[in-house]
Write a protein that holds these residues in place. Structure first.
Motif, PDB file in Angstrom:
ATOM      1  N   ALA A   1      40.128  34.647  61.084  1.00 23.33           N
ATOM      2  CA  ALA A   1      40.727  33.729  62.019  1.00 23.33           C
ATOM      3  C   ALA A   1      41.852  32.987  62.174  1.00 23.33           C
ATOM      4  CB  ALA A   1      39.559  32.683  61.844  1.00 23.33           C
ATOM      5  N   THR A   2      42.267  32.788  60.574  1.00 22.27           N
ATOM      6  CA  THR A   2      43.474  32.229  60.537  1.00 22.27           C
ATOM      7  C   THR A   2      44.699  33.071  60.082  1.00 22.27           C
ATOM      8  OG1 THR A   2      43.133  31.834  58.234  1.00 22.27           O
ATOM      9  CG2 THR A   2      42.444  30.023  59.501  1.00 22.27           C
ATOM     10  N   GLN A   3      44.333  34.534  59.837  1.00 21.03           N
ATOM     11  CA  GLN A   3      45.152  35.294  59.316  1.00 21.03           C
ATOM     12  C   GLN A   3      45.940  34.928  58.048  1.00 21.03           C
ATOM     13  OE1 GLN A   3      46.198  38.760  61.260  1.00 21.03           O
ATOM     14  NE2 GLN A   3      44.297  38.009  61.630  1.00 21.03           N
ATOM     15  N   LYS A   4      45.182  34.436  57.176  1.00 17.71           N
ATOM     16  CA  LYS A   4      45.501  33.920  55.836  1.00 17.71           C
ATOM     17  C   LYS A   4      44.915  34.781  54.807  1.00 17.71           C
ATOM     18  CE  LYS A   4      46.660  29.602  55.494  1.00 17.71           C
ATOM     19  NZ  LYS A   4      46.496  28.206  55.278  1.00 17.71           N
ATOM     20  N   PHE A   5      46.212  35.087  53.969  1.00 10.64           N
ATOM     21  CA  PHE A   5      45.632  35.662  52.581  1.00 10.64           C
ATOM     22  C   PHE A   5      45.790  34.421  51.252  1.00 10.64           C
ATOM     23  CE2 PHE A   5      46.287  37.315  48.384  1.00 10.64           C
ATOM     24  CZ  PHE A   5      45.344  38.331  48.050  1.00 10.64           C
ATOM     25  N   THR A   6      44.769  34.152  50.587  1.00 11.08           N
ATOM     26  CA  THR A   6      44.793  33.067  49.827  1.00 11.08           C
ATOM     27  C   THR A   6      44.277  33.694  48.478  1.00 11.08           C
ATOM     28  OG1 THR A   6      43.964  31.627  51.431  1.00 11.08           O
ATOM     29  CG2 THR A   6      43.823  30.693  49.117  1.00 11.08           C
ATOM     30  N   PRO A   7      45.223  33.580  47.338  1.00 12.06           N
ATOM     31  CA  PRO A   7      44.709  34.145  46.103  1.00 12.06           C
ATOM     32  C   PRO A   7      43.552  33.356  45.506  1.00 12.06           C
ATOM     33  CG  PRO A   7      47.109  33.890  46.106  1.00 12.06           C
ATOM     34  CD  PRO A   7      46.539  33.261  47.295  1.00 12.06           C
ATOM     35  N   ASN A   8      42.440  33.883  44.679  1.00 10.88           N
ATOM     36  CA  ASN A   8      41.654  33.318  44.062  1.00 10.88           C
ATOM     37  C   ASN A   8      42.418  32.614  42.795  1.00 10.88           C
ATOM     38  OD1 ASN A   8      39.635  34.923  45.409  1.00 10.88           O
ATOM     39  ND2 ASN A   8      39.352  36.335  43.786  1.00 10.88           N
ATOM     40  N   SER A   9      41.554  31.293  42.717  1.00 15.98           N
ATOM     41  CA  SER A   9      41.921  30.583  41.392  1.00 15.98           C
ATOM     42  C   SER A   9      41.852  31.137  40.175  1.00 15.98           C
ATOM     43  CB  SER A   9      41.157  29.184  41.526  1.00 15.98           C
ATOM     44  OG  SER A   9      39.828  29.347  41.331  1.00 15.98           O
ATOM     45  N   GLY A  10      42.589  30.767  39.164  1.00 16.45           N
ATOM     46  CA  GLY A  10      42.278  31.471  37.681  1.00 16.45           C
ATOM     47  C   GLY A  10      43.169  32.620  37.717  1.00 16.45           C
ATOM     48  N   ALA A  11      42.961  33.522  36.819  1.00 18.69           N
ATOM     49  CA  ALA A  11      43.566  34.672  36.585  1.00 18.69           C
ATOM     50  C   ALA A  11      43.216  35.594  37.754  1.00 18.69           C
ATOM     51  CB  ALA A  11      42.838  35.348  35.432  1.00 18.69           C
ATOM     52  N   SER A  12      44.491  36.181  38.150  1.00 20.63           N
ATOM     53  CA  SER A  12      44.714  36.705  39.534  1.00 20.63           C
ATOM     54  C   SER A  12      44.407  38.438  39.209  1.00 20.63           C
ATOM     55  CB  SER A  12      45.980  36.586  40.231  1.00 20.63           C
ATOM     56  OG  SER A  12      47.017  36.944  39.476  1.00 20.63           O
ATOM     57  N   GLY A  13      44.733  38.681  38.279  1.00 20.70           N
ATOM     58  CA  GLY A  13      44.719  40.140  37.930  1.00 20.70           C
ATOM     59  C   GLY A  13      46.294  40.604  37.787  1.00 20.70           C
ATOM     60  N   LEU A  14      47.096  39.676  37.771  1.00 20.99           N
ATOM     61  CA  LEU A  14      48.653  39.831  37.608  1.00 20.99           C
ATOM     62  C   LEU A  14      48.705  39.775  35.960  1.00 20.99           C
ATOM     63  CD1 LEU A  14      51.180  40.737  39.105  1.00 20.99           C
ATOM     64  CD2 LEU A  14      51.581  38.370  39.427  1.00 20.99           C
ATOM     65  N   THR A  15      49.446  40.540  35.406  1.00 22.60           N
ATOM     66  CA  THR A  15      49.858  40.146  33.684  1.00 22.60           C
ATOM     67  C   THR A  15      51.280  40.179  33.533  1.00 22.60           C
ATOM     68  OG1 THR A  15      49.010  42.351  33.291  1.00 22.60           O
ATOM     69  CG2 THR A  15      47.398  40.555  33.042  1.00 22.60           C
ATOM     70  N   ILE A  16      51.686  39.689  32.474  1.00 20.62           N
ATOM     71  CA  ILE A  16      53.166  39.913  31.830  1.00 20.62           C
ATOM     72  C   ILE A  16      53.242  41.329  31.291  1.00 20.62           C
ATOM     73  CG2 ILE A  16      54.982  39.289  30.415  1.00 20.62           C
ATOM     74  CD1 ILE A  16      54.108  36.304  31.082  1.00 20.62           C
ATOM     75  N   ASN A  17      54.044  42.087  31.696  1.00 18.06           N
ATOM     76  CA  ASN A  17      54.049  43.358  31.059  1.00 18.06           C
ATOM     77  C   ASN A  17      54.272  43.477  29.351  1.00 18.06           C
ATOM     78  OD1 ASN A  17      54.216  44.399  33.570  1.00 18.06           O
ATOM     79  ND2 ASN A  17      55.774  45.800  33.154  1.00 18.06           N
ATOM     80  N   SER A  18      53.772  44.636  28.738  1.00 20.45           N
ATOM     81  CA  SER A  18      53.832  44.830  27.477  1.00 20.45           C
ATOM     82  C   SER A  18      54.877  46.031  27.571  1.00 20.45           C
ATOM     83  CB  SER A  18      52.799  45.347  26.755  1.00 20.45           C
ATOM     84  OG  SER A  18      51.829  44.162  26.636  1.00 20.45           O
ATOM     85  N   GLY A  19      55.649  46.432  26.457  1.00 17.62           N
ATOM     86  CA  GLY A  19      56.580  47.322  26.476  1.00 17.62           C
ATOM     87  C   GLY A  19      57.721  47.130  27.457  1.00 17.62           C
ATOM     88  N   ALA A  20      58.236  48.053  28.128  1.00 15.91           N
ATOM     89  CA  ALA A  20      59.188  47.715  29.101  1.00 15.91           C
ATOM     90  C   ALA A  20      58.702  46.692  29.984  1.00 15.91           C
ATOM     91  CB  ALA A  20      59.217  49.170  30.223  1.00 15.91           C
ATOM     92  N   GLY A  21      59.727  45.733  30.194  1.00 15.64           N
ATOM     93  CA  GLY A  21      59.336  44.333  31.007  1.00 15.64           C
ATOM     94  C   GLY A  21      58.754  43.078  30.361  1.00 15.64           C
ATOM     95  N   ALA A  22      58.573  43.500  29.059  1.00 11.16           N
ATOM     96  CA  ALA A  22      57.964  42.348  28.101  1.00 11.16           C
ATOM     97  C   ALA A  22      59.193  41.360  28.084  1.00 11.16           C
ATOM     98  CB  ALA A  22      57.924  43.022  26.741  1.00 11.16           C
ATOM     99  N   PRO A  23      58.688  39.907  27.842  1.00 12.15           N
ATOM    100  CA  PRO A  23      59.607  38.862  27.793  1.00 12.15           C
ATOM    101  C   PRO A  23      60.472  39.100  26.503  1.00 12.15           C
ATOM    102  CG  PRO A  23      57.188  38.176  27.949  1.00 12.15           C
ATOM    103  CD  PRO A  23      57.270  39.686  27.555  1.00 12.15           C
ATOM    104  N   SER A  24      61.984  38.799  26.867  1.00  7.98           N
ATOM    105  CA  SER A  24      62.911  39.055  26.394  1.00  7.98           C
ATOM    106  C   SER A  24      63.857  37.956  26.464  1.00  7.98           C
ATOM    107  CB  SER A  24      63.825  40.316  26.675  1.00  7.98           C
ATOM    108  OG  SER A  24      64.972  40.443  25.841  1.00  7.98           O
ATOM    109  N   GLY A  25      64.285  37.473  25.587  1.00  8.83           N
ATOM    110  CA  GLY A  25      65.235  36.190  25.286  1.00  8.83           C
ATOM    111  C   GLY A  25      64.722  35.037  24.779  1.00  8.83           C
TER     112      GLY A  25
END
Length: 212
Positions: free
Chosen positions: A156-180
């Motif tokens: 009806a509104t054409q809106k996508f709204t993420p669920n609250s809390g953990a979304s299924g997105l995570t910070i990478n391990s290995g390649a792309g892990a936090p650096s600096g």
């Protein structure tokens, strides 16, 4: 030591919440349908108040612009829940900041897709952004977040709204892990869960969803 204790406490809370969610889903029984049909053409999802929060670290990144454009895949053709409804190959973002790291570049990459994952309630369908990859760069900090973003799509509104809390997105391990050094200051670690805030509204051709 305090950070480790906080992370352990957060992990126990998250585990309890996940268990409760699983029990709730089990209690609701099976869904009525197994397939759906998306109808539409070009899609242009304009982001509003889009943010990304590392739940364990308590750090939030906000973006003034974060848009996703593409088109419906095989409009009018039925497919199983979870199969792609659309392809989002044009991804743009700008004006991203963190209170500590300051100006930050977020580069969404690849071709994201969107799928319907279950039965509707009224005009609202459970939905998922898939193949999500975003490369993040600030002064003395780089990392990649990847996975999915679970949410809901309202025809009806054409809106996508993420669920609250953990979304299924995570910070990478290995390649792309936090650096600096700034990543250390922010306490960003591989495997951290990312909550996604805000919403995306389709300003292109309206997308309709039906069963089967």
């Amino acid at each position: 030591m305090n950070k480790r204790i906080n992370r352990l406490t957060g992990g126990l809370v998250a585990t309890g919440a996940a268990s409760a969610a699983i029990l709730a889903m089990t209690a609701t029984g099976a869904q009525a349908a197994t397939t759906y049909t998306p109808t539409g053409g070009s899609a242009n999802f304009v982001g509003s108040s889009v943010s990304f929060t590392d739940i364990e670290a308590g750090q939030t990144l906000t973006c003034s612009t974060f848009n996703l454009s593409g088109s419906v895949t095989s409009s009018g053709t039925s497919r199983a829940y979870g199969a792609d409804a659309g392809s989002l190959g044009t991804l743009t973002s700008s004006g991203c900041t963190n209170p500590i790291a300051g100006a930050t570049t977020v580069t969404p990459s690849g071709t994201w897709t969107v799928a319907i994952t279950g039965d509707k309630t009224g005009t609202v369908w459970p939905a998922r952004l898939k193949n999500v990859v975003a490369n993040v760069s600030a002064v003395n900090c780089t990392f990649t977040a990847s996975g999915v973003v679970n949410g809901k799509f309202d025809t009806a509104t054409q809106k996508f709204t993420p669920n609250s809390g953990a979304s299924g997105l995570t910070i990478n391990s290995g390649a792309g892990a936090p650096s600096g050094s700034m990543c250390v200051t922010l306490d960003l670690q591989p495997g951290d869960n990312v909550a996604v805030g805000g919403s995306w509204t389709n300003t292109g051709t309206a997308v309709a969803i039906t069963n089967p």
